[in-house]
Design a protein around this motif. Structure first.
Motif, PDB file in Angstrom:
ATOM      1  N   ILE A   7       0.815  -1.217   0.000  1.00  0.00           N
ATOM      2  CA  ILE A   7       0.000   0.000   0.000  1.00  0.00           C
ATOM      3  C   ILE A   7       0.852   1.273   0.000  1.00  0.00           C
ATOM      4  N   GLY A   8       2.186   1.105   0.003  1.00  0.00           N
ATOM      5  CA  GLY A   8       3.065   2.264  -0.003  1.00  0.00           C
ATOM      6  C   GLY A   8       3.041   3.043   1.292  1.00  0.00           C
ATOM      7  N   GLY A   9       2.868   2.347   2.403  1.00  0.00           N
ATOM      8  CA  GLY A   9       2.789   3.000   3.700  1.00  0.00           C
ATOM      9  C   GLY A   9       4.144   3.325   4.286  1.00  0.00           C
ATOM     10  N   THR A  10       4.183   4.288   5.168  1.00  0.00           N
ATOM     11  CA  THR A  10       5.390   4.653   5.910  1.00  0.00           C
ATOM     12  C   THR A  10       5.043   4.758   7.396  1.00  0.00           C
ATOM     13  N   ILE A  33      -4.235   7.273  11.015  1.00  0.00           N
ATOM     14  CA  ILE A  33      -5.551   7.189  10.366  1.00  0.00           C
ATOM     15  C   ILE A  33      -5.387   7.153   8.843  1.00  0.00           C
ATOM     16  N   ALA A  34      -4.477   7.958   8.327  1.00  0.00           N
ATOM     17  CA  ALA A  34      -4.237   7.955   6.872  1.00  0.00           C
ATOM     18  C   ALA A  34      -3.716   6.595   6.413  1.00  0.00           C
ATOM     19  N   LEU A  35      -2.860   5.976   7.225  1.00  0.00           N
ATOM     20  CA  LEU A  35      -2.328   4.646   6.897  1.00  0.00           C
ATOM     21  C   LEU A  35      -3.444   3.606   6.898  1.00  0.00           C
ATOM     22  N   LEU A  36      -4.315   3.678   7.882  1.00  0.00           N
ATOM     23  CA  LEU A  36      -5.434   2.734   7.945  1.00  0.00           C
ATOM     24  C   LEU A  36      -6.376   2.926   6.753  1.00  0.00           C
TER      25      LEU A  36
END
Length: 420
Positions: free
Chosen positions: A158-161, A170-173
């Motif tokens: 998902i390209g998370g950091t 919250i943006a990551l979720l």
């Protein structure tokens, strides 16, 4: 005044013969009541069983499943009330003090002096393992609850950091949700929900606020807008769980992250024991981050072995158990498997993985800076009656019985006041 469980009658049982489990034991047997029944926990406990067997001691398990220990403590209370208490029991901080006040705990002070425990065990743990100048319990580990456990493959997909703030989380979720992955693995049990809320409160209000609210029980903090916002943030987090979370055991939630069915779990570092048992390694298979906004702080609990006042012919086995538990070799070997960090400050981090090394370094830094706080949910913030009141309010809010954050704050203050 603190509310202790009614134990006057229990203390009186010490006068009579010890029955049940204790009567059945011989000098070469250790009887242990515990709630370590998951794969990673059982593997960690095997380390201690192996150490004792080398000295000729057999091990009799009295396991009571349930990751938060509530069922085990209910079983222990019934056993002690009936005069059937084991050599030792896994316990959390204030519960140790309750039983010590009742006069049913043993005295390990002579062994403690011989082994130099007062120099090796942090003062924060001695507060709960020493009562009226006597060692009545031995700390097995130091856990901390303010962790995120993340599946690395899903994170990469998902390209998370690493989230640095609550809004980042919250943006990551949201990214995980958009990718069709369950964002947050959670079990709908009161202790799990309250454990996550510990981290949310520390993130929302900062370390000083957490201490005032959940260690000092400062009423102004408990009533504050910051606490209201904390409940709002909890409500936001709950929107990211799957519909089948109610009643799920914590280790099954961890398994969701291990398998890649979910992105993240907010859980104490006992979760790492499940990754280890599944042959997963940090930075390759999973990531460990402090809950955003809590970096530099450690919200801790410690599993302790409370030692009961057993008959003389069982005391040698009890001392062997206590000595083995606080040995440097066991503290390293056990905590490597369990996911926690040693309860001694003089154990090297050589054998620990990247998350373990971070945990050890974080504990030292938090202890030195005064940012080491007892987990309210895990029995190190307040007495059991108060902690249970806290968990009850949190779970009612999560499951919709308490409708708003305003109502939750009102109910929390009332519940804590009633439980004092």
């Amino acid at each position: 005044m603190r509310k202790f469980m009614t134990m006057t009658a229990i203390a009186a049982l010490m006068v009579g013969a010890v029955g049940g489990l204790a009567r059945a034991a011989d000098v070469k047997e250790v009887q242990m009541l515990h709630w370590w029944t998951s794969g990673g926990e059982a593997a960690a406990l095997q380390v201690l069983k192996g150490d004792l067997s080398k000295d000729g001691y057999s091990w009799k398990d009295v396991p009571v499943a349930g990751g938060g220990g509530d069922a085990a403590m209910t079983a222990l209370k019934a056993m002690v009330a009936a005069g059937n208490y084991p050599t030792a029991s896994q316990m959390l901080g204030y519960t140790v003090l309750d039983y010590a006040q009742a006069g049913v705990m043993g005295d390990l002070t002579e062994t403690a002096k011989k082994e130099g425990w007062d120099k090796a065990v942090p003062a924060a743990l001695q507060k709960f393992s020493v009562y009226d100048g006597k060692w009545v319990a031995v700390p097995v580990n130091v856990h901390s609850v303010n962790w995120l456990w993340i599946n690395k493959a899903v994170m990469d997909k998902i390209g998370g950091t690493q989230p640095k703030t609550f809004d980042d989380l919250i943006a990551l979720l949201d990214k995980a949700k958009a990718a069709g992955v369950t964002p947050l693995a959670l079990g709908g049990q009161s202790w799990q929900e309250a454990t996550m809320f510990d981290s949310i409160v520390a993130s929302t209000g900062g370390p000083d606020f957490y201490k005032k609210a959940f260690n000092d029980l400062d009423e102004a903090s408990l009533k504050s807008d910051t606490m209201k916002k904390s409940f709002d943030n909890l409500a936001k987090m709950i929107t990211y769980v799957d519909p089948n979370y109610s009643g799920r055991d914590w280790n099954l939630a961890t398994a969701m992250v291990i398998k890649g069915d979910a992105l993240v779990q907010v859980m104490g570092d006992w979760a790492k024991g499940e990754f280890v048992a599944a042959k997963k390694t940090p930075n390759n298979d999973f990531l460990c981050y402090r809950f955003p906004g809590t970096e530099g702080s450690v919200i801790y609990n410690s599993d302790m072995f409370g030692m009961f006042n057993v008959p003389d012919n069982q005391k040698a086995a009890q001392i062997a158990l206590a000595t083995a538990t606080l040995s440097k070799s066991f503290q390293s070997a056990f905590n490597v498997v369990k996911g926690s960090v040693p309860a001694r400050t003089d154990v090297p981090d050589t054998d620990f993985d990247a998350c373990g090394k971070k945990g050890i370094a974080d504990l030292k830094a938090a202890n030195d800076s005064g940012k080491l706080f007892g987990s309210f949910a895990q029995g190190y913030g307040a007495a059991p009656a108060i902690a249970n009141a806290y968990k009850d309010v949190v779970t009612k809010f999560v499951h919709g019985q308490i409708k708003t954050s305003d109502q939750a704050v009102t109910e929390l203050v009332k519940a804590i006041d009633d439980a004092r």
